[in-house]
Design a protein around this motif. Sequence first.
Motif, PDB file in Angstrom:
ATOM      1  N   ALA A 144     -37.646 -75.425 -43.929  1.00 14.56           N
ATOM      2  CA  ALA A 144     -37.329 -74.719 -45.153  1.00 14.56           C
ATOM      3  C   ALA A 144     -37.144 -73.111 -45.319  1.00 14.56           C
ATOM      4  N   SER A 145     -36.592 -72.795 -43.924  1.00 10.95           N
ATOM      5  CA  SER A 145     -36.290 -71.442 -43.532  1.00 10.95           C
ATOM      6  C   SER A 145     -35.303 -70.873 -44.459  1.00 10.95           C
ATOM      7  N   ASN A 146     -34.376 -71.641 -44.809  1.00  5.26           N
ATOM      8  CA  ASN A 146     -33.074 -71.205 -45.497  1.00  5.26           C
ATOM      9  C   ASN A 146     -33.370 -71.289 -47.102  1.00  5.26           C
ATOM     10  N   VAL A 147     -34.274 -71.800 -47.450  1.00  8.92           N
ATOM     11  CA  VAL A 147     -34.279 -72.132 -48.830  1.00  8.92           C
ATOM     12  C   VAL A 147     -34.414 -70.788 -49.598  1.00  8.92           C
ATOM     13  N   GLU A 148     -33.755 -70.693 -50.712  1.00 11.54           N
ATOM     14  CA  GLU A 148     -33.633 -69.412 -51.405  1.00 11.54           C
ATOM     15  C   GLU A 148     -34.206 -69.779 -52.801  1.00 11.54           C
ATOM     16  N   ARG A 149     -34.038 -71.118 -53.240  1.00  7.85           N
ATOM     17  CA  ARG A 149     -34.572 -71.504 -54.670  1.00  7.85           C
ATOM     18  C   ARG A 149     -34.954 -72.803 -54.496  1.00  7.85           C
ATOM     19  N   LEU A 150     -36.044 -73.081 -55.069  1.00 10.33           N
ATOM     20  CA  LEU A 150     -36.456 -74.436 -55.282  1.00 10.33           C
ATOM     21  C   LEU A 150     -37.042 -74.557 -56.601  1.00 10.33           C
ATOM     22  N   GLY A 151     -36.467 -75.823 -57.255  1.00  7.64           N
ATOM     23  CA  GLY A 151     -36.475 -75.964 -58.584  1.00  7.64           C
ATOM     24  C   GLY A 151     -37.600 -77.217 -58.734  1.00  7.64           C
ATOM     25  N   GLY A 152     -37.891 -77.470 -60.046  1.00 11.60           N
ATOM     26  CA  GLY A 152     -38.904 -78.373 -60.546  1.00 11.60           C
ATOM     27  C   GLY A 152     -38.621 -80.012 -59.808  1.00 11.60           C
ATOM     28  N   LEU A 153     -37.247 -80.351 -59.981  1.00 11.61           N
ATOM     29  CA  LEU A 153     -36.858 -81.574 -59.497  1.00 11.61           C
ATOM     30  C   LEU A 153     -37.013 -82.001 -57.895  1.00 11.61           C
ATOM     31  N   CYS A 154     -36.410 -80.824 -57.209  1.00 11.36           N
ATOM     32  CA  CYS A 154     -36.665 -81.019 -55.823  1.00 11.36           C
ATOM     33  C   CYS A 154     -38.168 -81.020 -55.354  1.00 11.36           C
ATOM     34  N   LEU A 155     -38.927 -80.084 -56.188  1.00  8.12           N
ATOM     35  CA  LEU A 155     -40.335 -80.160 -55.723  1.00  8.12           C
ATOM     36  C   LEU A 155     -40.837 -81.504 -56.028  1.00  8.12           C
ATOM     37  N   GLN A 156     -40.451 -82.263 -56.983  1.00  8.76           N
ATOM     38  CA  GLN A 156     -40.885 -83.512 -57.341  1.00  8.76           C
ATOM     39  C   GLN A 156     -40.439 -84.547 -56.185  1.00  8.76           C
ATOM     40  N   VAL A 157     -39.277 -84.399 -55.413  1.00  7.64           N
ATOM     41  CA  VAL A 157     -38.834 -85.389 -54.442  1.00  7.64           C
ATOM     42  C   VAL A 157     -39.794 -84.861 -53.324  1.00  7.64           C
ATOM     43  N   LEU A 158     -40.068 -83.675 -53.083  1.00  8.45           N
ATOM     44  CA  LEU A 158     -40.641 -83.441 -51.913  1.00  8.45           C
ATOM     45  C   LEU A 158     -42.363 -83.736 -51.975  1.00  8.45           C
ATOM     46  N   VAL A 159     -42.794 -83.778 -53.073  1.00  9.28           N
ATOM     47  CA  VAL A 159     -44.239 -84.075 -53.346  1.00  9.28           C
ATOM     48  C   VAL A 159     -44.103 -85.777 -53.056  1.00  9.28           C
ATOM     49  N   ALA A 160     -43.161 -86.506 -53.726  1.00  7.21           N
ATOM     50  CA  ALA A 160     -43.264 -88.033 -53.797  1.00  7.21           C
ATOM     51  C   ALA A 160     -42.949 -88.355 -52.252  1.00  7.21           C
ATOM     52  N   ALA A 161     -42.206 -87.477 -51.697  1.00  2.32           N
ATOM     53  CA  ALA A 161     -41.841 -87.725 -50.180  1.00  2.32           C
ATOM     54  C   ALA A 161     -43.321 -87.783 -49.486  1.00  2.32           C
ATOM     55  N   ARG A 162     -43.642 -86.581 -49.395  1.00  2.00           N
ATOM     56  CA  ARG A 162     -45.070 -86.357 -48.749  1.00  2.00           C
ATOM     57  C   ARG A 162     -46.023 -87.433 -48.973  1.00  2.00           C
ATOM     58  N   ARG A 203     -40.856 -72.050 -43.095  1.00  2.00           N
ATOM     59  CA  ARG A 203     -40.412 -71.683 -44.548  1.00  2.00           C
ATOM     60  C   ARG A 203     -40.137 -70.304 -44.959  1.00  2.00           C
ATOM     61  N   SER A 204     -39.244 -70.237 -45.869  1.00  2.00           N
ATOM     62  CA  SER A 204     -38.593 -68.903 -46.106  1.00  2.00           C
ATOM     63  C   SER A 204     -39.675 -68.352 -47.280  1.00  2.00           C
ATOM     64  N   ALA A 205     -39.607 -67.162 -47.192  1.00  9.28           N
ATOM     65  CA  ALA A 205     -40.735 -66.616 -48.275  1.00  9.28           C
ATOM     66  C   ALA A 205     -40.610 -67.084 -49.539  1.00  9.28           C
ATOM     67  N   ALA A 206     -39.048 -67.231 -49.991  1.00 10.26           N
ATOM     68  CA  ALA A 206     -38.771 -67.715 -51.402  1.00 10.26           C
ATOM     69  C   ALA A 206     -39.364 -69.140 -51.404  1.00 10.26           C
ATOM     70  N   PHE A 207     -39.433 -69.999 -50.436  1.00 13.71           N
ATOM     71  CA  PHE A 207     -39.869 -71.470 -50.586  1.00 13.71           C
ATOM     72  C   PHE A 207     -41.443 -71.163 -50.949  1.00 13.71           C
ATOM     73  N   SER A 208     -42.061 -70.392 -49.952  1.00 12.88           N
ATOM     74  CA  SER A 208     -43.677 -70.338 -50.442  1.00 12.88           C
ATOM     75  C   SER A 208     -43.992 -69.906 -51.565  1.00 12.88           C
ATOM     76  N   ALA A 209     -43.120 -68.885 -52.068  1.00 12.17           N
ATOM     77  CA  ALA A 209     -43.507 -68.054 -53.367  1.00 12.17           C
ATOM     78  C   ALA A 209     -43.102 -69.166 -54.575  1.00 12.17           C
ATOM     79  N   ALA A 210     -42.118 -70.261 -54.357  1.00 10.73           N
ATOM     80  CA  ALA A 210     -41.988 -70.919 -55.398  1.00 10.73           C
ATOM     81  C   ALA A 210     -43.094 -72.200 -55.502  1.00 10.73           C
ATOM     82  N   ALA A 211     -43.531 -72.475 -54.223  1.00  8.14           N
ATOM     83  CA  ALA A 211     -44.567 -73.319 -54.030  1.00  8.14           C
ATOM     84  C   ALA A 211     -45.902 -72.870 -54.781  1.00  8.14           C
ATOM     85  N   ALA A 212     -46.128 -71.726 -54.261  1.00 10.39           N
ATOM     86  CA  ALA A 212     -47.250 -70.996 -55.158  1.00 10.39           C
ATOM     87  C   ALA A 212     -47.167 -70.850 -56.427  1.00 10.39           C
TER      88      ALA A 212
END
Lengths: 732, 96
Positions: free
Chosen positions: B35-53, B68-77
């Motif tokens: 996730a080092s290139n991730v600049e934006r994480l939205g709610g829908l992709c978050l769902q996919v990732l959580v379900a996948a996990r 993980r990029s800083a943006a990814f970590s910040a969005a997750a938080a």
Amino acid sequence: MDELEEIKVTFFQECDELLGDLESGLLSIDAGDTEPELVNAIFRAVHSVKGGAGAFGLEALVRFAHVFETLLDNVRGGKTLLESDLVKVLLRAADVLADHVAAAKLGGEGDAAATAAMVEELEAWTSGGPGLAPPSLQADVQPNEDGIVFKPVTLSLPEFEDVPKEQVWTITFQPMDALYARANEAGLLIREIERLGEVEVELLDDALPVFDSLEPETAYFAWKVRLKADVTEEKIREVFEFVEDHCSTTIAREAPPTALVETGPGPDIAAILAAAQAAFTEAEPPPRPQRIEASDTEPVLHAEPATSVVPLAQPATVRASPAPAAEKANQATIRVDPERIDTLIDLVGELVINQAMLAQRVAGHGFAASSDVGRGLDELEQLTRDIQDSVMAIRAQPVKSVFQRMPRLVREIAGLTGKQVRLVTDGENTEVDKTVIERISEPITHMLRNAIDHGLESAEDRAAAGKPPEGTVRLAALHRGGRIVIEVGDDGRGINRPRVRQIAIDRGLIAADAQLTDEEVDNLIFLPGFSTASQVSDISGRGVGMDVVRKSVQGLGGRISISSRPGLGSTFTLSLPLTLAVLDGMVIDVAGQTLVVPLTAIVESLRPAASEVKKLGVQGGVLAVRDAYVPLVDIGRVLGFQTAEINPAEGVVLLVDSEVGGRAALVADSIHGQRQVVIKSLESNYQQVPGIAAATILGDGRVALILDVDALVAMSKREPPRMHEPSIQAAE
Amino acid sequence: MPSTLCLDAVLDLKAAQPLKAALTEHRGASVQLDASNVERLGGLCLQVLVAARRAWSEDGHDLTIEPRSAAFSAAAALFAAEAHLGLRVDTDGDVS
């Protein structure tokens, strides 16, 4: 179209509506309306534009909207007084915002210099500059240590709701699919809440299905945010304002432990809560866009004990009845591509023609009107008419869309002329067909320019005449006699009749000794080439006179007239058909051709006695009608259908009012009767033909030409048409 | 060595369907998401990732998001989803 582009188009459509609301709200305040909801409404408009713009990354627009919104928030909170000067600034800021939206629509950014100047002005007001409350008022309304103003309390529940204090709110929201589909994000909402105070966020993942059955574009997650902040519920609700229909939200306040037992001289909070409870119970259940997972009867998701829960979709909980604006917003509407409606209207037009053809064929086979077939046809005709009316109603639009553009125009012209002008509009919800709406903007613009530039006096002249320095221009729309009437009036000096008369004489438009009534003098300004401005001004004297306005109005099948009272002002009255799709006409026969004369042009039809017809010269003549002579216009000759003249005494004469040559008598062979016809453009299907406005298809399938009466009368005054001029004969 | 899947920079509405499809291809084995290139994480992709996990976990495989990029970590938080994505280790040592 790309999905995101489509959403963007919708956003800009919404922007137009919001900007309209913004401007009309400000104008109402300017006019003295003190309804507090107006300030909230204008704040919401700017806030919604900003919110949408943020979703599309329109940075410049967001930045400007933010500055604008900040000032409005101050006004709303009572920190900045909404005085007259500020309203003027806000109106100009609304113009700048509109420019930004228009620029963003084309992919650009608004004028940077104008924006910077306006930002500076807005910030000056925000920081308390010109709008700081005067000391006398400050004595009454003291900001508390946070700078928040407590209003002196006449205790009522809404006031109680508005008083902010340290509170804990629980906000639960579940985005719907549409929220994401419209390029919004749940994260943005959380971030907005974070800005209000200290938050604890919890992700509610109960609804998430297993990976295999997960639909990637379906929203499953919800969030619960516990917010500790000095905010009102209203403030939290604003976060969800532009996703209101796409997000199921509940906002609950945790009851402060001591509030309910407080006694003494303060408000009886228990009583207020009881009243609130009663209001909750009495209030009509609101429409619920929320997705209710658990049960149908429980509108609250994750409600906790000891909290009062206010579902977001019920902002009017303690109001007896919702504000009209809110009521309107709740009306369900759908957006439809106008082309689809145009196609539908064309098809219904074909249906009307087809129905007429069927009726004619049936009649040709000798079925009586009282027979089953005849009655069935009558019902079909009625039904066809009803369908046509309903379809036309779909395309009808209030003139508001045109009127909304005018306040800005008036401000600009007022600025250019240095005159003080107040625009009063009336009848904005008058509906008229889209085809007409699209074409009335220009004449109205021109008439308004004319009213301000020529009609209104300067503030000094007005003062000298004992009038208030601010001139009033009135723009009104109403339905009258199956037509729409638009009036543009001013309270200026009125038409200077001696001067108009002199100019007309100087330009050779009338004879020096012509005897004219006041009305006739007033109407001289519509003559081609007439302009009373001695200097060509930037505003209305662009070489385009009122004659051009009249011509464009006539092109729409309308009329324009003026009435004026010296010293009191003038009023232009524009009368237009409600639609350009159908027309009521008189079907006539001329030299074997079937023609249609628009009913609006016809004054009367008659069969003259031979003694009433007077020949003049080789061709032409006049008809004596009630002590006046009216020029005879032989339609067949003018259009080149025939060379021989019809003897008016053997045919029928239609007395028409033409704008170019006054009254005229059109000579035809016979009259078939009145009929509503569906207008088919000649320009788009063939080419423009002098003397012919359009065409239609009759019940027997033949094409009939619709006469352009004014052009026909004008042509009759010239030589007969030369052979190479385009001429058309109706197809048999 | 788990296979690596590089996440797109923008994980919004449009990315949700392709993300699920890409993850499905890696089903049945441990996977590492870059996730080092991730600049934006939205709610829908978050769902996919959580379900996948969750699915990977039930399959007995690992799904890790690293780096993980800083943006990814910040969005997750921001979404309060760090535990759901396995980014936060609870004090008792278990990955929530």
